[in-house]
Design an enzyme around this catalytic site. Structure first.
Site, mmCIF file in Angstrom:
data_model
loop_
_atom_site.group_PDB
_atom_site.id
_atom_site.type_symbol
_atom_site.label_atom_id
_atom_site.label_comp_id
_atom_site.label_asym_id
_atom_site.label_seq_id
_atom_site.Cartn_x
_atom_site.Cartn_y
_atom_site.Cartn_z
ATOM 1 N N ASP A 205 0.828 -1.207 0.000
ATOM 2 C CA ASP A 205 0.000 0.000 0.000
ATOM 3 C C ASP A 205 0.868 1.265 0.000
ATOM 4 O OD1 ASP A 205 -2.737 1.164 0.392
ATOM 5 O OD2 ASP A 205 -1.830 1.949 2.215
ATOM 6 N N GLU A 269 1.996 -0.009 -4.897
ATOM 7 C CA GLU A 269 1.099 1.051 -5.361
ATOM 8 C C GLU A 269 1.877 2.360 -5.332
ATOM 9 O OE1 GLU A 269 -2.940 3.465 -4.099
ATOM 10 O OE2 GLU A 269 -1.512 2.800 -2.606
HETATM 11 C C1 BGC Z 1 -5.507 2.462 -0.702
HETATM 12 C C2 BGC Z 1 -6.668 3.325 -0.367
HETATM 13 C C3 BGC Z 1 -6.484 3.832 1.035
HETATM 14 C C4 BGC Z 1 -5.121 4.524 1.207
HETATM 15 C C5 BGC Z 1 -4.768 4.680 2.623
HETATM 16 C C6 BGC Z 1 -4.377 3.439 -0.652
HETATM 17 O O1 BGC Z 1 -3.657 3.793 -1.568
HETATM 18 O O2 BGC Z 1 -5.596 1.837 -1.951
HETATM 19 O O3 BGC Z 1 -7.884 2.645 -0.518
HETATM 20 O O4 BGC Z 1 -7.490 4.752 1.335
HETATM 21 O O5 BGC Z 1 -4.094 3.764 0.646
HETATM 22 O O6 BGC Z 1 -4.397 3.450 3.152
#
Ligand code: BGC
Length: 548
Positions: A205, A269
């Site tokens: 994440d 990500e």
């Molecule tokens: C997740 C989101 C989340 C954020 C905070 C991200 O990039 O995909 O859904 O709100 O991280 O954890």
């Protein structure tokens, strides 16, 4: 077991199906999808011909950010099932040849996490420095100008410590201090916990938020293009609050751990900040940090010729250094079928064009649940919104619930077969006719189109991991060749609502997917073509698969 790297790394060119478990399948009628529900629907995922699943967080959480606020990384929230269900999920997926990536939320926890509960109580707690604490400025205001992605200052006051703590997202998601070795060790321990249970790796994440400038310097402003935007986060150059190089040290440690588990991978990500593909290349090159990463950056622009051409170039350039994973839809953005559709109105021709492109570009792919059905985004009323991001910014930004509504399974069942109870978000009426069972019965459906493309991608190394070479075509045509060894496939997209004739150099090729009418591409047409001499031998095309 599907473990084992093999000569060619499985993840290069793999398609990873993203499951948002809360909205996938509900087994107990409480209106919330759960792990037994997901296990019950694994056959659907396996039937698509994808390589892996990425399961969004199912850990104990107050669900302020629907699971991205984790209160215990090594357990399962009772709303989703039990640890035994997680074990069963991994086993059942492996039995179907699917690898399992879990969501590793390492940048922050929930404020209900015992680490934070102790940390906020006292400066002498064992986890006192596990979060980012700072004294107020002399006038009592926050230590610097950093802003939260979800709105307002990135700092929240804790009277018991007489200090501020950092939160890049909600105030209930305090940022972990990854400059602290004990925190890094704890995160590696969490990763090990799930790898030992059979997980094949993680979706990491918010990689760009893993580390910040320890000197806490304020960000410089970024002059707004026109007026003050609703989302203030866009007013700064994020030089110091995110994208700090210290993240690389953590990722290197994680990679070393993963390397001890053959076939285990890290899919990152990467934020939509400028230079996203550059960062993907930096995070993935040299087999030292992440294996692959995705960004939602391309979605900021429309689906026009310059944007798609730039995306192709970015994917090619990133493959030359590292490895991108392409993602057009997920739980954080409006579904591509609506966002990119001409006039914002979903059009099956356009939906398939986008799907075709996604599954043909070089790199790996994240396919979001419902994308195989071509679902448009749901249009929700203000009172139906659950996403805190949307609640803050309504109506300027309506949040992320539109892509998080339940999967439609059966056209004729209550709530399209997602639940026997009341779903946490409504199932849009328009999704009912697009339910999986309805499309299963229609050989010309988007589902069959998607499955056909996935089968082609599995059968054709050129499409899965071959190099990509752009074709010099005039807009609105866009094309490229994917090739490996002697095999060479031509991918063509018509980005316009008009029929477009193909140049003579492209006549006489045989379509393996999509449709060519005469020597023209129909409106929003998509096709993958092979030299006639190679087509029949390499790919037995099922009757009816080339149209629609
Ligand atoms: C997740 C989101 C989340 C954020 C905070 C991200 O990039 O995909 O859904 O709100 O991280 O954890």
């Amino acid at each position: 077991m599907v473990r084992g790297g093999g000569a060619i790394a499985w993840w290069r060119g793999a398609v990873i199906y993203q499951v948002y478990p809360r909205s996938f399948a509900d087994s107990n009628g409480d209106g919330i999808g759960d792990l037994p529900g997901l296990i019950g629907r694994l056959d659907h995922i396996a039937s698509l011909g994808v390589d892996a699943i990425w399961v969004c967080p199912f850990y104990p959480s107050p669900q302020r950010d629907f699971g991205y606020d984790v209160a215990d990384h090594c357990a399962v929230d009772p709303a989703f099932g039990s640890l035994a269900d997680a074990d069963r999920l991994i086993e059942a997926a492996h039995a179907r040849g699917l690898r399992v990536l879990l969501d590793l939320v390492g940048g922050h926890t929930s404020d209900h996490h015992p680490w934070f509960e102790a940390s906020r109580r006292s400066r002498s707690a064992p986890t006192a420095d596990w979060y980012v604490w700072a004294d107020p400025a002399p006038d009592g205001t926050p230590p610097n100008n950093w802003l939260s992605v979800f709105g307002g200052s990135a700092w929240a006051w804790e009277p018991r410590r007489r200090q501020y703590y950092l939160h890049h997202f909600l105030a209930s998601q305090p940022t972990l201090n990854l400059h602290n070795e004990a925190v890094v060790e704890a995160l590696l321990g969490i990763a090990r916990f799930w790898l030992e249970r059979g997980a094949d790796g993680f979706r990491i994440d918010a990689v760009d938020f893993l580390a910040h400038d320890p000197a806490l310097r304020s960000n410089p402003p970024l002059p707004p293009a026109g007026g003050v935007p609703a989302k203030l986060f866009g007013l700064q150059q994020h030089l110091h609050d995110m994208m700090h190089p210290a993240a690389f040290a953590l990722l290197r440690r994680l990679r070393a751990l993963l390397d001890a588990y053959p076939g285990a991978v890290a899919l990152g990500e990467v934020s939509s900040q400028e230079g996203a593909f550059e960062r993907i290349a930096a995070y993935t090159e040299g087999d030292a940090h992440l294996h692959m990463a995705y960004t939602l950056r391309p979605l900021r622009n429309g689906f026009d010729h310059p944007t798609v051409a730039a995306l192709l170039q970015d994917a090619i350039a990133t493959c030359a250094r590292g490895w991108p994973c392409l993602s057009f839809s997920n739980h954080d953005v409006e579904r591509a079928a609506s966002r990119w559709a001409p006039g914002g109105v979903a059009d099956p021709r356009f939906t398939r064009l986008a799907l075709g492109l996604l599954l043909s570009l070089p790199g790996s792919v994240c396919l979001y649940q419902g994308e195989e059905l071509g679902l448009p985004d749901a249009v929700l009323r203000e009172e139906e919104i659950r996403d805190p991001f949307g609640m803050t910014y309504w109506p300027e930004f309506k949040g992320r619930d539109g892509s998080r509504t339940p999967m439609p399974w059966r056209p004729d069942a209550p709530h399209a077969g997602f639940t026997t109870g009341t779903p946490w978000l409504p199932v849009p009426e328009a999704h009912r006719a697009m339910a999986a069972a309805a499309q299963e019965a229609d050989p010309h459906s988007t589902l069959h189109f998607c499955r056909h493309l996935l089968a082609l991608r599995r059968a054709e190394p050129a499409l899965r991991r071959g190099e990509a070479v752009p074709l010099a075509l005039r807009a609105p045509l866009l094309g490229f060749v994917r090739r490996e060894a002697a095999r060479s496939l031509t991918v063509l997209c018509n980005l316009s609502p008009e029929t477009v004739p193909l140049p003579p150099t492209l006549h006489g090729l045989a379509p393996l997917a999509g449709a060519v009418e005469g020597s023209a591409l129909p409106p929003f047409g998509f096709a993958i073509l092979a030299p006639v001499s190679q087509a029949a031998a390499a790919w037995p095309v099922p009757e009816g698969a080339l149209t629609g």
